[in-house]
Design a protein around this motif. Sequence first.
Motif, PDB file in Angstrom:
ATOM      1  N   GLY A  80      36.941  69.230  32.817  1.00 36.62           N
ATOM      2  CA  GLY A  80      35.828  69.479  31.849  1.00 36.62           C
ATOM      3  C   GLY A  80      35.266  68.083  31.335  1.00 36.62           C
ATOM      4  N   GLY A  81      35.260  67.062  32.231  1.00 39.88           N
ATOM      5  CA  GLY A  81      34.555  65.693  32.051  1.00 39.88           C
ATOM      6  C   GLY A  81      33.199  65.809  31.793  1.00 39.88           C
ATOM      7  N   ASN A  82      32.553  66.645  32.558  1.00 40.92           N
ATOM      8  CA  ASN A  82      31.163  66.628  32.581  1.00 40.92           C
ATOM      9  C   ASN A  82      30.748  67.294  31.084  1.00 40.92           C
ATOM     10  OD1 ASN A  82      28.304  66.347  33.271  1.00 40.92           O
ATOM     11  ND2 ASN A  82      28.775  67.246  35.021  1.00 40.92           N
ATOM     12  N   HIS A  83      31.463  68.502  30.547  1.00 44.01           N
ATOM     13  CA  HIS A  83      31.212  69.046  29.623  1.00 44.01           C
ATOM     14  C   HIS A  83      31.583  68.124  28.187  1.00 44.01           C
ATOM     15  CE1 HIS A  83      30.478  72.831  31.365  1.00 44.01           C
ATOM     16  NE2 HIS A  83      31.793  72.943  31.839  1.00 44.01           N
ATOM     17  N   PHE A  84      32.567  67.498  28.407  1.00 42.64           N
ATOM     18  CA  PHE A  84      33.010  66.522  27.429  1.00 42.64           C
ATOM     19  C   PHE A  84      31.818  65.187  27.115  1.00 42.64           C
ATOM     20  CE2 PHE A  84      34.904  62.495  25.815  1.00 42.64           C
ATOM     21  CZ  PHE A  84      35.593  63.019  24.734  1.00 42.64           C
ATOM     22  N   ILE A  85      31.106  64.667  27.994  1.00 39.32           N
ATOM     23  CA  ILE A  85      30.123  63.580  27.899  1.00 39.32           C
ATOM     24  C   ILE A  85      29.246  64.344  27.127  1.00 39.32           C
ATOM     25  CG2 ILE A  85      31.007  61.902  29.301  1.00 39.32           C
ATOM     26  CD1 ILE A  85      28.979  62.930  31.317  1.00 39.32           C
ATOM     27  N   HIS A  86      28.638  65.776  27.534  1.00 40.77           N
ATOM     28  CA  HIS A  86      27.446  66.122  26.962  1.00 40.77           C
ATOM     29  C   HIS A  86      27.634  66.695  25.594  1.00 40.77           C
ATOM     30  CE1 HIS A  86      25.163  65.387  30.569  1.00 40.77           C
ATOM     31  NE2 HIS A  86      26.136  65.804  31.323  1.00 40.77           N
ATOM     32  N   ALA A  87      28.994  66.968  25.080  1.00 39.56           N
ATOM     33  CA  ALA A  87      29.105  67.462  24.205  1.00 39.56           C
ATOM     34  C   ALA A  87      29.030  66.261  22.957  1.00 39.56           C
ATOM     35  CB  ALA A  87      30.452  68.401  23.804  1.00 39.56           C
ATOM     36  N   CYS A  88      29.669  65.179  23.558  1.00 41.99           N
ATOM     37  CA  CYS A  88      29.439  63.818  22.785  1.00 41.99           C
ATOM     38  C   CYS A  88      27.989  63.628  22.569  1.00 41.99           C
ATOM     39  CB  CYS A  88      29.839  62.610  23.740  1.00 41.99           C
ATOM     40  SG  CYS A  88      31.603  62.839  23.608  1.00 41.99           S
ATOM     41  N   ARG A  89      27.039  63.546  23.539  1.00 38.87           N
ATOM     42  CA  ARG A  89      25.646  63.381  23.905  1.00 38.87           C
ATOM     43  C   ARG A  89      24.881  64.178  22.733  1.00 38.87           C
ATOM     44  NH1 ARG A  89      21.531  65.984  26.509  1.00 38.87           N
ATOM     45  NH2 ARG A  89      23.032  67.024  27.775  1.00 38.87           N
ATOM     46  N   ARG A  90      25.320  65.753  22.675  1.00 37.32           N
ATOM     47  CA  ARG A  90      24.607  66.193  21.832  1.00 37.32           C
ATOM     48  C   ARG A  90      25.095  66.379  20.397  1.00 37.32           C
ATOM     49  NH1 ARG A  90      25.982  70.569  25.627  1.00 37.32           N
ATOM     50  NH2 ARG A  90      24.426  71.078  26.859  1.00 37.32           N
ATOM     51  N   ASN A  91      26.079  65.660  19.957  1.00 37.37           N
ATOM     52  CA  ASN A  91      26.742  65.535  18.580  1.00 37.37           C
ATOM     53  C   ASN A  91      26.723  66.669  17.879  1.00 37.37           C
ATOM     54  OD1 ASN A  91      27.808  63.737  16.797  1.00 37.37           O
ATOM     55  ND2 ASN A  91      25.878  63.486  15.636  1.00 37.37           N
ATOM     56  N   ILE A  92      27.190  67.789  18.546  1.00 40.03           N
ATOM     57  CA  ILE A  92      27.437  68.944  17.637  1.00 40.03           C
ATOM     58  C   ILE A  92      28.938  68.885  17.242  1.00 40.03           C
ATOM     59  CG2 ILE A  92      28.591  70.058  19.772  1.00 40.03           C
ATOM     60  CD1 ILE A  92      27.150  72.623  19.287  1.00 40.03           C
ATOM     61  N   ASP A  93      28.586  69.493  15.843  1.00 42.89           N
ATOM     62  CA  ASP A  93      29.819  69.481  14.657  1.00 42.89           C
ATOM     63  C   ASP A  93      31.188  70.094  15.330  1.00 42.89           C
ATOM     64  OD1 ASP A  93      31.230  68.954  12.556  1.00 42.89           O
ATOM     65  OD2 ASP A  93      30.259  70.486  11.410  1.00 42.89           O
ATOM     66  N   ILE A  94      31.766  69.481  16.200  1.00 45.53           N
ATOM     67  CA  ILE A  94      33.069  70.022  16.885  1.00 45.53           C
ATOM     68  C   ILE A  94      33.873  68.918  16.778  1.00 45.53           C
ATOM     69  CG2 ILE A  94      34.067  70.967  18.809  1.00 45.53           C
ATOM     70  CD1 ILE A  94      31.407  72.356  19.637  1.00 45.53           C
ATOM     71  N   THR A  95      35.291  69.354  16.493  1.00 44.75           N
ATOM     72  CA  THR A  95      36.196  68.346  16.509  1.00 44.75           C
ATOM     73  C   THR A  95      37.150  68.544  17.527  1.00 44.75           C
ATOM     74  OG1 THR A  95      36.480  68.492  14.225  1.00 44.75           O
ATOM     75  CG2 THR A  95      38.258  67.436  15.155  1.00 44.75           C
ATOM     76  N   ALA A  96      37.103  67.637  18.584  1.00 44.82           N
ATOM     77  CA  ALA A  96      37.947  67.620  20.050  1.00 44.82           C
ATOM     78  C   ALA A  96      39.067  66.767  19.848  1.00 44.82           C
ATOM     79  CB  ALA A  96      36.731  67.085  21.064  1.00 44.82           C
ATOM     80  N   ILE A  97      40.163  67.316  19.926  1.00 40.50           N
ATOM     81  CA  ILE A  97      41.537  66.543  19.839  1.00 40.50           C
ATOM     82  C   ILE A  97      42.109  66.671  21.171  1.00 40.50           C
ATOM     83  CG2 ILE A  97      43.837  66.738  18.851  1.00 40.50           C
ATOM     84  CD1 ILE A  97      42.624  68.216  16.402  1.00 40.50           C
ATOM     85  N   VAL A  98      42.250  65.306  21.890  1.00 39.78           N
ATOM     86  CA  VAL A  98      42.547  65.306  23.088  1.00 39.78           C
ATOM     87  C   VAL A  98      44.003  64.606  23.051  1.00 39.78           C
ATOM     88  CG1 VAL A  98      42.310  63.943  25.157  1.00 39.78           C
ATOM     89  CG2 VAL A  98      40.353  64.557  23.921  1.00 39.78           C
ATOM     90  N   MET A  99      44.898  65.628  23.361  1.00 41.88           N
ATOM     91  CA  MET A  99      46.393  65.268  23.694  1.00 41.88           C
ATOM     92  C   MET A  99      46.651  64.694  24.906  1.00 41.88           C
ATOM     93  SD  MET A  99      47.891  68.917  22.328  1.00 41.88           S
ATOM     94  CE  MET A  99      47.096  70.004  21.412  1.00 41.88           C
ATOM     95  N   ASN A 100      46.570  63.380  24.765  1.00 40.47           N
ATOM     96  CA  ASN A 100      46.926  62.643  26.020  1.00 40.47           C
ATOM     97  C   ASN A 100      48.181  62.636  26.350  1.00 40.47           C
ATOM     98  OD1 ASN A 100      46.355  60.983  28.156  1.00 40.47           O
ATOM     99  ND2 ASN A 100      45.526  59.204  27.081  1.00 40.47           N
ATOM    100  N   ASN A 101      48.836  63.069  27.281  1.00 38.28           N
ATOM    101  CA  ASN A 101      50.210  62.630  27.836  1.00 38.28           C
ATOM    102  C   ASN A 101      50.267  62.180  29.259  1.00 38.28           C
ATOM    103  OD1 ASN A 101      49.724  64.921  29.256  1.00 38.28           O
ATOM    104  ND2 ASN A 101      51.260  66.407  28.466  1.00 38.28           N
ATOM    105  N   ARG A 102      49.118  61.850  29.709  1.00 38.01           N
ATOM    106  CA  ARG A 102      48.705  61.057  30.964  1.00 38.01           C
ATOM    107  C   ARG A 102      49.367  61.875  32.318  1.00 38.01           C
ATOM    108  NH1 ARG A 102      51.294  55.276  29.697  1.00 38.01           N
ATOM    109  NH2 ARG A 102      49.927  54.779  31.720  1.00 38.01           N
ATOM    110  N   ILE A 103      49.389  63.240  32.244  1.00 33.35           N
ATOM    111  CA  ILE A 103      49.816  63.629  33.347  1.00 33.35           C
ATOM    112  C   ILE A 103      49.349  65.484  33.186  1.00 33.35           C
ATOM    113  CG2 ILE A 103      52.287  64.762  32.451  1.00 33.35           C
ATOM    114  CD1 ILE A 103      52.431  62.608  35.566  1.00 33.35           C
ATOM    115  N   TYR A 104      49.490  65.913  34.494  1.00 31.50           N
ATOM    116  CA  TYR A 104      49.387  67.569  34.547  1.00 31.50           C
ATOM    117  C   TYR A 104      50.864  68.210  34.441  1.00 31.50           C
ATOM    118  CZ  TYR A 104      44.349  66.944  35.754  1.00 31.50           C
ATOM    119  OH  TYR A 104      43.142  66.641  35.995  1.00 31.50           O
ATOM    120  N   GLY A 105      51.217  68.572  33.129  1.00 28.05           N
ATOM    121  CA  GLY A 105      52.409  68.775  33.063  1.00 28.05           C
ATOM    122  C   GLY A 105      52.683  70.299  33.662  1.00 28.05           C
TER     123      GLY A 105
END
Lengths: 274, 70
Positions: free
Chosen positions: A105-130
Amino acid sequence: MSDTQFDVNKYIRAQFFPQMWCPGCGHGTVMGALLRAIHDLGLENDDVSVVSGIGCSSRISGYLDFNTAHTMHGRALPTATGIKLANPNLKVIVPFGDGDSTAIGGNHFIHACRRNIDITAIVMNNRIYGMTGGQYSPMSGRGVKASTAPYGVPDESFDLVELAKGAGASFVARTTVYHAKEAQNTIKKAIEHKGFSVVEILSMCPTQFGRKNKAGEAPQMMEWYKDNTVPMGSKKLADNPDLIQRGVFVDDNERLEYCTAYQELVIDKVMKKG
Amino acid sequence: MAKGKSVTHVINRDWCKGCGICVHFCPKQVLELDSDEKAVAARPEDCIGCKLCELRCPDLAIQILIEEGE
């Protein structure tokens, strides 16, 4: 704000517990921090919408008793964008994994940032596809061992904070599961912020990441986050620039939020025209 | 014991997976894993009610109830 005692049962679908995450998985700690933040803000269950994609971390939406949607891989943000535009009064929260947010979802991520829509994204970064067997993700980082990189990952990882900043998110923060109280307070600030908020929470995967990288059991992996992160701008960075910074890096209330912009620039004009 | 307070450890044994995070990070060594690999409050009288175990428990299995004493 809420003064009552926090009771986890108010916010979860208890029939699905114990949750399916492995023993010591950091995602559960993130879930606890999120629920405490929602409790602190005094939000009712119907005021909140939680939308997730696919992956271990995205199973979170099934466990929470809010307006939830478990969507396609990487597509949590488009779904959340639709929900937010349809009902701007909802607090829309998107908890997802590092692969879901930065790869599929990398593309969706940057465009959500660009639009600045009022959403809270919480990225749980465990550095792997578990869930799928420990393949490396764009957040793994050079040298990390994974099932698809037995000799170590050759590529550099994203710096999620810099990525979100560059793409235009108006609230960007990083914390870890070791700092659970800090995570709770950061999520609280992020939900309160009007605009696109990104909170990266460094989480641990003892099963896939820990075993392959000899990082120890869950408590040792949590300990690593204590020893290798510092508050933003700490003096310790001068001695060791490899330390990971925690804190709120961007908190900009000046930028126009997307739902407000859409109302002013589209809906109001259409209504005027009749 | 926390001064003038009574602390109760409510541990949901069905949800606890025995990861040991609460045991490892307890500043007063109050918690232990029992023979079933479940967290138990072995020395509840030493608890200072910091709630670090409750905040970090990934399984949401610990609740610390603090009652202000007389």
